[in-house]
Scaffold this motif. Structure first.
Motif, PDB file in Angstrom:
ATOM      1  N   GLU A  10       0.835  -1.203   0.000  1.00  0.00           N
ATOM      2  CA  GLU A  10       0.000   0.000   0.000  1.00  0.00           C
ATOM      3  C   GLU A  10       0.868   1.250   0.000  1.00  0.00           C
ATOM      4  OE1 GLU A  10      -2.999  -0.001   3.014  1.00  0.00           O
ATOM      5  OE2 GLU A  10      -3.370  -2.147   2.781  1.00  0.00           O
ATOM      6  N   THR A  11       0.297   2.356  -0.465  1.00  0.00           N
ATOM      7  CA  THR A  11       1.033   3.619  -0.460  1.00  0.00           C
ATOM      8  C   THR A  11       1.378   4.012   0.971  1.00  0.00           C
ATOM      9  OG1 THR A  11      -0.997   4.911  -0.457  1.00  0.00           O
ATOM     10  CG2 THR A  11      -0.002   4.482  -2.596  1.00  0.00           C
ATOM     11  N   GLY A  12       2.553   4.625   1.113  1.00  0.00           N
ATOM     12  CA  GLY A  12       3.021   5.059   2.428  1.00  0.00           C
ATOM     13  C   GLY A  12       3.902   4.038   3.117  1.00  0.00           C
ATOM     14  N   TRP A  13       3.902   2.789   2.649  1.00  0.00           N
ATOM     15  CA  TRP A  13       4.704   1.750   3.286  1.00  0.00           C
ATOM     16  C   TRP A  13       6.174   1.900   2.903  1.00  0.00           C
ATOM     17  CZ3 TRP A  13       1.962  -3.658   3.224  1.00  0.00           C
ATOM     18  CH2 TRP A  13       0.767  -3.558   3.914  1.00  0.00           C
ATOM     19  N   THR A  14       7.052   1.538   3.820  1.00  0.00           N
ATOM     20  CA  THR A  14       8.480   1.510   3.565  1.00  0.00           C
ATOM     21  C   THR A  14       8.828   0.124   3.042  1.00  0.00           C
ATOM     22  OG1 THR A  14       8.862   3.069   5.363  1.00  0.00           O
ATOM     23  CG2 THR A  14      10.760   1.796   4.601  1.00  0.00           C
ATOM     24  N   VAL A  15       9.559   0.066   1.906  1.00  0.00           N
ATOM     25  CA  VAL A  15       9.899  -1.212   1.294  1.00  0.00           C
ATOM     26  C   VAL A  15      11.404  -1.327   1.065  1.00  0.00           C
ATOM     27  CG1 VAL A  15       7.652  -1.529   0.185  1.00  0.00           C
ATOM     28  CG2 VAL A  15       9.452  -0.314  -1.035  1.00  0.00           C
ATOM     29  N   VAL A  16      11.876  -2.565   1.016  1.00  0.00           N
ATOM     30  CA  VAL A  16      13.277  -2.878   0.734  1.00  0.00           C
ATOM     31  C   VAL A  16      13.293  -3.726  -0.532  1.00  0.00           C
ATOM     32  CG1 VAL A  16      15.350  -4.035   1.595  1.00  0.00           C
ATOM     33  CG2 VAL A  16      13.849  -2.821   3.192  1.00  0.00           C
ATOM     34  N   PHE A  17      14.229  -3.442  -1.443  1.00  0.00           N
ATOM     35  CA  PHE A  17      14.286  -4.134  -2.727  1.00  0.00           C
ATOM     36  C   PHE A  17      15.733  -4.162  -3.223  1.00  0.00           C
ATOM     37  CE2 PHE A  17      13.098   0.276  -3.041  1.00  0.00           C
ATOM     38  CZ  PHE A  17      14.018   0.807  -3.935  1.00  0.00           C
ATOM     39  N   PRO A  18      16.078  -5.091  -4.141  1.00  0.00           N
ATOM     40  CA  PRO A  18      17.435  -5.134  -4.678  1.00  0.00           C
ATOM     41  C   PRO A  18      17.760  -3.840  -5.420  1.00  0.00           C
ATOM     42  CG  PRO A  18      16.245  -7.138  -5.248  1.00  0.00           C
ATOM     43  CD  PRO A  18      15.249  -6.176  -4.661  1.00  0.00           C
ATOM     44  N   GLU A  19      18.986  -3.388  -5.269  1.00  0.00           N
ATOM     45  CA  GLU A  19      19.397  -2.129  -5.895  1.00  0.00           C
ATOM     46  C   GLU A  19      19.237  -2.175  -7.414  1.00  0.00           C
ATOM     47  OE1 GLU A  19      23.048   1.072  -5.612  1.00  0.00           O
ATOM     48  OE2 GLU A  19      23.261  -0.875  -4.679  1.00  0.00           O
ATOM     49  N   TYR A  56       8.708  -5.420   3.577  1.00  0.00           N
ATOM     50  CA  TYR A  56       7.926  -4.191   3.672  1.00  0.00           C
ATOM     51  C   TYR A  56       7.409  -4.023   5.088  1.00  0.00           C
ATOM     52  CZ  TYR A  56       3.812  -7.229   3.100  1.00  0.00           C
ATOM     53  OH  TYR A  56       2.871  -8.213   3.238  1.00  0.00           O
ATOM     54  N   GLU A  57       7.183  -2.779   5.438  1.00  0.00           N
ATOM     55  CA  GLU A  57       6.613  -2.451   6.736  1.00  0.00           C
ATOM     56  C   GLU A  57       5.547  -1.390   6.523  1.00  0.00           C
ATOM     57  OE1 GLU A  57       8.980  -1.905  10.214  1.00  0.00           O
ATOM     58  OE2 GLU A  57      10.756  -2.592   9.156  1.00  0.00           O
ATOM     59  N   PRO A  58       4.391  -1.568   7.128  1.00  0.00           N
ATOM     60  CA  PRO A  58       3.326  -0.572   6.958  1.00  0.00           C
ATOM     61  C   PRO A  58       3.543   0.668   7.816  1.00  0.00           C
ATOM     62  CG  PRO A  58       2.555  -2.375   8.302  1.00  0.00           C
ATOM     63  CD  PRO A  58       3.943  -2.729   7.860  1.00  0.00           C
ATOM     64  N   ILE A  59       4.767   1.239   7.709  1.00  0.00           N
ATOM     65  CA  ILE A  59       5.083   2.459   8.441  1.00  0.00           C
ATOM     66  C   ILE A  59       5.836   3.385   7.491  1.00  0.00           C
ATOM     67  CG2 ILE A  59       5.240   1.386  10.716  1.00  0.00           C
ATOM     68  CD1 ILE A  59       8.328   1.485  10.339  1.00  0.00           C
ATOM     69  N   VAL A  60       5.857   4.649   7.810  1.00  0.00           N
ATOM     70  CA  VAL A  60       6.619   5.619   7.041  1.00  0.00           C
ATOM     71  C   VAL A  60       7.761   6.087   7.932  1.00  0.00           C
ATOM     72  CG1 VAL A  60       6.571   7.849   5.877  1.00  0.00           C
ATOM     73  CG2 VAL A  60       4.593   6.334   5.746  1.00  0.00           C
ATOM     74  N   LEU A  61       8.988   6.039   7.396  1.00  0.00           N
ATOM     75  CA  LEU A  61      10.143   6.537   8.148  1.00  0.00           C
ATOM     76  C   LEU A  61      10.042   8.042   8.306  1.00  0.00           C
ATOM     77  CD1 LEU A  61      13.044   4.520   6.480  1.00  0.00           C
ATOM     78  CD2 LEU A  61      11.878   4.031   8.627  1.00  0.00           C
ATOM     79  N   GLU A  62      10.495   8.557   9.422  1.00  0.00           N
ATOM     80  CA  GLU A  62      10.391   9.985   9.703  1.00  0.00           C
ATOM     81  C   GLU A  62      11.063  10.845   8.642  1.00  0.00           C
ATOM     82  OE1 GLU A  62      11.628  11.030  13.628  1.00  0.00           O
ATOM     83  OE2 GLU A  62      10.559   9.350  14.514  1.00  0.00           O
ATOM     84  N   ASN A  63      12.228  10.397   8.146  1.00  0.00           N
ATOM     85  CA  ASN A  63      12.991  11.201   7.198  1.00  0.00           C
ATOM     86  C   ASN A  63      12.602  10.911   5.756  1.00  0.00           C
ATOM     87  OD1 ASN A  63      14.064   8.654   7.023  1.00  0.00           O
ATOM     88  ND2 ASN A  63      16.178   9.344   6.885  1.00  0.00           N
TER      89      ASN A  63
END
Length: 107
Positions: free
Chosen positions: A64-73, A97-104
């Motif tokens: 979902e939009t707003g989630w923080t995700v990790v992916f191969p470069e 993925y995490e359903p959170i938005v990082l502060e920065n």
């Protein structure tokens, strides 16, 4: 989250790239050589999903939009929009993925 003007196709997502942190949450310094590992981003747009083989309706992704995700470069296609770096990825490129938005990483 903002309404991103570019709409991804099928199971693709668009992420706003975020800088890799210099330190872990526990305070350990991350050297520049280790920053070449997976990239991070915040999801700004999600496609409707790939069409089902049987019924033709789109299967939505779990992202979902707003989630923080990790992916191969190396995954996806990188582009710039209004002086901000983004990447278009397939939902299957997401490692974590995490359903959170990082502060920065405000969208």
């Amino acid at each position: 989250p903002m309404n991103f003007p570019i709409k991804p196709h099928e199971d693709r997502i668009i992420v706003k790239l975020i800088e890799k942190p210099d330190k872990t949450s526990s305070g350990l310094h991350i050297p520049e050589t280790a920053k070449g590992a997976p990239s991070m981003g915040v999801v700004v747009a999600v496609g409707p999903g790939r069409a089902c083989e049987h019924c033709g309706l789109p299967k939505s992704t779990k992202i979902e939009t707003g989630w923080t995700v990790v992916f191969p470069e190396a995954a996806g296609y990188q582009f710039e929009w209004d002086d901000v770096e983004y990447k278009t990825l397939r939902a299957s490129d997401i490692i974590q993925y995490e359903p959170i938005v990082l502060e920065n990483a405000a969208i």
